[in-house]
Write a protein that holds these residues in place. Structure first.
Motif, mmCIF file in Angstrom:
data_model
loop_
_atom_site.group_PDB
_atom_site.id
_atom_site.type_symbol
_atom_site.label_atom_id
_atom_site.label_comp_id
_atom_site.label_asym_id
_atom_site.label_seq_id
_atom_site.Cartn_x
_atom_site.Cartn_y
_atom_site.Cartn_z
ATOM 1 N N ILE A 19 6.785 -11.847 12.229
ATOM 2 C CA ILE A 19 5.814 -12.355 11.265
ATOM 3 C C ILE A 19 4.617 -11.413 11.168
ATOM 4 O O ILE A 19 4.182 -11.029 10.079
ATOM 5 C CB ILE A 19 5.362 -13.768 11.657
ATOM 6 C CG1 ILE A 19 6.542 -14.744 11.570
ATOM 7 C CG2 ILE A 19 4.203 -14.234 10.765
ATOM 8 C CD1 ILE A 19 6.235 -16.117 12.104
ATOM 9 N N PHE A 20 4.117 -10.993 12.318
ATOM 10 C CA PHE A 20 2.945 -10.107 12.335
ATOM 11 C C PHE A 20 3.324 -8.692 11.936
ATOM 12 O O PHE A 20 2.533 -7.971 11.327
ATOM 13 C CB PHE A 20 2.296 -10.138 13.716
ATOM 14 C CG PHE A 20 1.931 -11.526 14.134
ATOM 15 C CD1 PHE A 20 0.823 -12.152 13.594
ATOM 16 C CD2 PHE A 20 2.712 -12.217 15.036
ATOM 17 C CE1 PHE A 20 0.499 -13.440 13.949
ATOM 18 C CE2 PHE A 20 2.395 -13.514 15.396
ATOM 19 C CZ PHE A 20 1.285 -14.130 14.846
ATOM 20 N N ALA A 21 4.546 -8.294 12.277
ATOM 21 C CA ALA A 21 5.002 -6.954 11.907
ATOM 22 C C ALA A 21 5.053 -6.796 10.396
ATOM 23 O O ALA A 21 4.587 -5.790 9.843
ATOM 24 C CB ALA A 21 6.367 -6.679 12.526
ATOM 25 N N VAL A 22 5.608 -7.785 9.705
ATOM 26 C CA VAL A 22 5.747 -7.636 8.252
ATOM 27 C C VAL A 22 4.399 -7.762 7.546
ATOM 28 O O VAL A 22 4.166 -7.100 6.527
ATOM 29 C CB VAL A 22 6.757 -8.664 7.679
ATOM 30 C CG1 VAL A 22 8.123 -8.484 8.294
ATOM 31 C CG2 VAL A 22 6.275 -10.089 7.848
ATOM 32 N N ILE A 23 3.502 -8.581 8.077
ATOM 33 C CA ILE A 23 2.166 -8.651 7.485
ATOM 34 C C ILE A 23 1.446 -7.319 7.687
ATOM 35 O O ILE A 23 0.727 -6.840 6.806
ATOM 36 C CB ILE A 23 1.359 -9.808 8.095
ATOM 37 C CG1 ILE A 23 2.007 -11.146 7.719
ATOM 38 C CG2 ILE A 23 -0.088 -9.776 7.611
ATOM 39 C CD1 ILE A 23 1.375 -12.347 8.372
ATOM 40 N N VAL A 32 4.593 1.082 7.372
ATOM 41 C CA VAL A 32 5.947 1.253 6.840
ATOM 42 C C VAL A 32 6.779 2.134 7.770
ATOM 43 O O VAL A 32 7.945 1.839 8.055
ATOM 44 C CB VAL A 32 5.894 1.862 5.426
ATOM 45 C CG1 VAL A 32 7.288 2.281 4.956
ATOM 46 C CG2 VAL A 32 5.284 0.868 4.449
ATOM 47 N N ALA A 33 6.185 3.230 8.253
ATOM 48 C CA ALA A 33 6.906 4.138 9.149
ATOM 49 C C ALA A 33 7.315 3.432 10.436
ATOM 50 O O ALA A 33 8.439 3.614 10.931
ATOM 51 C CB ALA A 33 6.040 5.352 9.466
ATOM 52 N N SER A 34 6.418 2.621 10.986
ATOM 53 C CA SER A 34 6.725 1.883 12.206
ATOM 54 C C SER A 34 7.926 0.967 12.008
ATOM 55 O O SER A 34 8.850 0.933 12.828
ATOM 56 C CB SER A 34 5.494 1.073 12.634
ATOM 57 O OG SER A 34 5.730 0.392 13.841
ATOM 58 N N ALA A 35 7.928 0.230 10.897
ATOM 59 C CA ALA A 35 9.054 -0.659 10.607
ATOM 60 C C ALA A 35 10.337 0.130 10.392
ATOM 61 O O ALA A 35 11.421 -0.280 10.823
ATOM 62 C CB ALA A 35 8.736 -1.506 9.374
ATOM 63 N N MET A 36 10.230 1.282 9.738
ATOM 64 C CA MET A 36 11.407 2.087 9.445
ATOM 65 C C MET A 36 12.080 2.568 10.732
ATOM 66 O O MET A 36 13.309 2.477 10.877
ATOM 67 C CB MET A 36 11.023 3.287 8.587
ATOM 68 C CG MET A 36 12.211 4.146 8.173
ATOM 69 S SD MET A 36 11.731 5.639 7.281
ATOM 70 C CE MET A 36 10.969 6.585 8.601
ATOM 71 N N PHE A 37 11.294 3.056 11.707
ATOM 72 C CA PHE A 37 11.889 3.571 12.941
ATOM 73 C C PHE A 37 12.555 2.458 13.740
ATOM 74 O O PHE A 37 13.611 2.673 14.357
ATOM 75 C CB PHE A 37 10.828 4.284 13.773
ATOM 76 C CG PHE A 37 10.384 5.591 13.184
ATOM 77 C CD1 PHE A 37 11.309 6.577 12.870
ATOM 78 C CD2 PHE A 37 9.044 5.841 12.924
ATOM 79 C CE1 PHE A 37 10.913 7.787 12.322
ATOM 80 C CE2 PHE A 37 8.636 7.039 12.373
ATOM 81 C CZ PHE A 37 9.573 8.020 12.070
ATOM 82 N N ALA A 54 7.739 -11.189 1.536
ATOM 83 C CA ALA A 54 7.273 -12.331 2.324
ATOM 84 C C ALA A 54 5.757 -12.402 2.371
ATOM 85 O O ALA A 54 5.153 -13.452 2.104
ATOM 86 C CB ALA A 54 7.851 -12.244 3.739
ATOM 87 N N ALA A 55 5.119 -11.277 2.691
ATOM 88 C CA ALA A 55 3.656 -11.274 2.794
ATOM 89 C C ALA A 55 3.003 -11.446 1.421
ATOM 90 O O ALA A 55 1.972 -12.116 1.293
ATOM 91 C CB ALA A 55 3.181 -9.977 3.449
ATOM 92 N N GLY A 56 3.604 -10.851 0.402
ATOM 93 C CA GLY A 56 3.048 -10.971 -0.938
ATOM 94 C C GLY A 56 3.053 -12.409 -1.433
ATOM 95 O O GLY A 56 2.040 -12.912 -1.945
ATOM 96 N N PHE A 57 4.183 -13.090 -1.284
ATOM 97 C CA PHE A 57 4.266 -14.478 -1.751
ATOM 98 C C PHE A 57 3.430 -15.410 -0.884
ATOM 99 O O PHE A 57 2.848 -16.384 -1.398
ATOM 100 C CB PHE A 57 5.720 -14.942 -1.806
ATOM 101 C CG PHE A 57 6.372 -14.683 -3.124
ATOM 102 C CD1 PHE A 57 6.229 -15.576 -4.172
ATOM 103 C CD2 PHE A 57 7.105 -13.530 -3.340
ATOM 104 C CE1 PHE A 57 6.815 -15.334 -5.408
ATOM 105 C CE2 PHE A 57 7.699 -13.278 -4.567
ATOM 106 C CZ PHE A 57 7.549 -14.179 -5.604
ATOM 107 N N ALA A 58 3.358 -15.150 0.422
ATOM 108 C CA ALA A 58 2.508 -15.979 1.281
ATOM 109 C C ALA A 58 1.042 -15.852 0.875
ATOM 110 O O ALA A 58 0.320 -16.847 0.784
ATOM 111 C CB ALA A 58 2.698 -15.577 2.737
ATOM 112 N N THR A 59 0.616 -14.619 0.620
ATOM 113 C CA THR A 59 -0.770 -14.391 0.204
ATOM 114 C C THR A 59 -1.047 -15.018 -1.157
ATOM 115 O O THR A 59 -2.082 -15.666 -1.362
ATOM 116 C CB THR A 59 -1.054 -12.875 0.145
ATOM 117 O OG1 THR A 59 -0.761 -12.288 1.416
ATOM 118 C CG2 THR A 59 -2.511 -12.607 -0.215
ATOM 119 N N ALA A 60 -0.112 -14.844 -2.090
ATOM 120 C CA ALA A 60 -0.287 -15.446 -3.413
ATOM 121 C C ALA A 60 -0.353 -16.959 -3.313
ATOM 122 O O ALA A 60 -1.156 -17.604 -4.009
ATOM 123 C CB ALA A 60 0.865 -15.024 -4.328
ATOM 124 N N GLY A 61 0.468 -17.552 -2.444
ATOM 125 C CA GLY A 61 0.473 -18.996 -2.294
ATOM 126 C C GLY A 61 -0.823 -19.536 -1.719
ATOM 127 O O GLY A 61 -1.327 -20.583 -2.149
#
Length: 447
Positions: free
Chosen positions: A20-24, A136-141, A190-197
């Motif tokens: 959850i925190f990684a994607v945010i 983004v790089a962190s998630a990619m690796f 996920a983060a975009g829709f959560a923030t928009a909501g």
């Protein structure tokens, strides 16, 4: 409770919490940078206030993510020593690069947070951009490592040991890049829709507040674009899975029988005993088209795999249906948002704001379901067709104790995060406060 089940449960809880925190951490910095760029271009004070608000949120969630990520690193070594002992030489490079990306993100996040009015606007915006790229790089690796676990390459296996290891070939494994793209898009969605909501909920209480209107527009630009692109990345990843992990694909679809012109199933409950998926809606030739882009292609069913190498078919199938169902829904909402934006009615439509509130948690539900498909679908292997999960677990007894302790830690962290973020988000800035933030910025700029 067996030690193997306790170890798997601990990793599952840790990953479900940390992700959850990684994607945010991947998505929120991008929205933060877009808001600042809009401020520099338009001098609309609401954008500046938004950038600063999202920067503080990024800092809070980055700190919590650092704690949960550290725990995960410890668990890999403590719970799965045989896995790390065998695979460490092959996956050590991407893990070290992930650490480099993490520290880069931390350094430039510090510059961004404390550099307001201390560095030039261009340098400040660049610092924020580096934070976004580093996330983004962190998630990619990390995804490249997971892709290697699903499609291991770059070595020779001799007497149970890896030799002639080619790290760069291991990084370039078949599943790595498609997984990384799919995951990064999922993070934005996920983060975009959560923030928009969240901002839609606040906008329903204060319809005239332009702070929330700007926030919804930026969040949907990021989350909605990613939701539409997910269909393309999902198609690419499905074809990689069909070629390299046919058992996982069969479990995802509840497909027990190998056949040409395999149907695509919507819903249904796989019954392992009768080897049938009941109550499903079947689209003729759909799976063959999805997997190989040909209606007559042969798709391997679970009958091609020994029974003791099947994953939990029911769990994988249901998780896959949840992920695809939510993804399709969010893509539809994104297209609706684009139409409303073109009509300049994006934040004026009361029903649409209510819809955004209802959709706000769905991206994270789909994200957790997707990781369930990825990890449970690979079982019983931790390294596909090379090392079983049961062979990789530590021999240390009493793994129930750390499971309970770490779960309690995550619960405490969850309470702290909810408290901090609620107090941070709940108060909408007034027009006077927005102008005050901009006024301070201008005064410091002239000084």
């Amino acid at each position: 409770m067996s030690d193997l089940f306790a170890a798997r449960s601990q990793m599952a809880i840790s990953l479900a919490f940390h992700i959850i925190f990684a994607v945010i951490g991947v998505a929120l910095p991008l929205m933060m940078v877009i808001a600042e760029a809009r401020w520099l271009r338009t001098r609309d004070a609401a954008y500046l206030c938004l950038a600063k608000r999202w920067a503080k949120g990024t800092a809070i969630l980055f700190a919590i993510g650092a704690v949960s990520g550290t725990v995960l690193s410890l668990e890999l070594g403590l719970l799965w020593p045989h896995f790390m002992g065998l695979a460490g030489a092959a996956i050590g490079m991407p893990f070290s690069l992930e650490g480099f990306a993490f520290f880069t993100e931390a350094i430039f996040l510090g510059i961004y947070l404390y550099g307001w009015n201390r560095v030039s606007p261009a340098v400040h915006l660049l610092a924020g951009s580096i934070v976004a790229v580093s996330g983004v790089a962190s998630a990619m690796f990390v995804c490249l490592v997971n892709g290697w676990m699903n499609t291991p390459v770059g070595f020779r296996l001799v007497n149970g040991q890896f030799i002639d290891i080619n790290v760069w070939k291991a990084l370039n494994n078949p599943a790595g890049l498609p997984e990384a793209i799919h995951m990064i898009l999922a993070a934005y969605c996920a983060a975009g829709f959560a923030t928009a909501g969240i901002h839609a909920l606040l906008a329903l209480r204060d319809r005239s507040n332009r702070f929330h209107r700007h926030a919804i527009a930026i969040a949907l630009l990021v989350g909605g674009s990613a939701a539409v692109l997910q269909a393309v990345s999902g198609d690419a990843l499905a074809r990689v899975t069909a070629v390299n992990q046919p058992t996982k694909l069969a479990a995802m679809e509840g497909d027990f029988v190998t056949r040409s012109g395999a149907p695509l199933r919507i819903g249904g409950l796989p019954d392992v005993r009768t080897r049938q998926t009941k109550y499903a809606i079947e689209i003729p030739y759909g799976l063959s088209i999805l997997a190989f882009h040909s209606p007559k292609s042969t798709v391997d069913g679970l009958d091609k795999t020994p029974r003791n190498e099947w994953p939990n078919v029911l769990v994988v199938h249901i998780a896959f249906q949840i992920m695809v169902g939510i993804g399709t829904l969010l893509m539809g909402v994104s297209l609706l948002a684009a139409w409303l934006a073109r009509k300049r009615r994006l934040t004026d439509n009361y029903r649409f704001l209510q819809l955004l509130v209802l959709c706000s948690p769905l991206g994270f539900v789909a994200l957790e379901a997707g990781w369930t498909v990825t990890e449970v679908g690979r079982q019983p292997w931790i390294i596909y067709h090379i090392l079983r999960t049961s062979e990789a677990v530590t021999t240390m007894p009493g793994l129930t104790t750390p499971l309970v302790l770490f779960t309690c830690l995550y619960l405490v962290l969850a309470v702290i995060v909810i408290w901090l973020m609620t107090s941070h988000v709940i108060a909408s800035p007034t027009e006077k406060e927005i102008q005050s933030v901009a006024g301070n910025e201008v005064l410091h700029a002239h000084a």
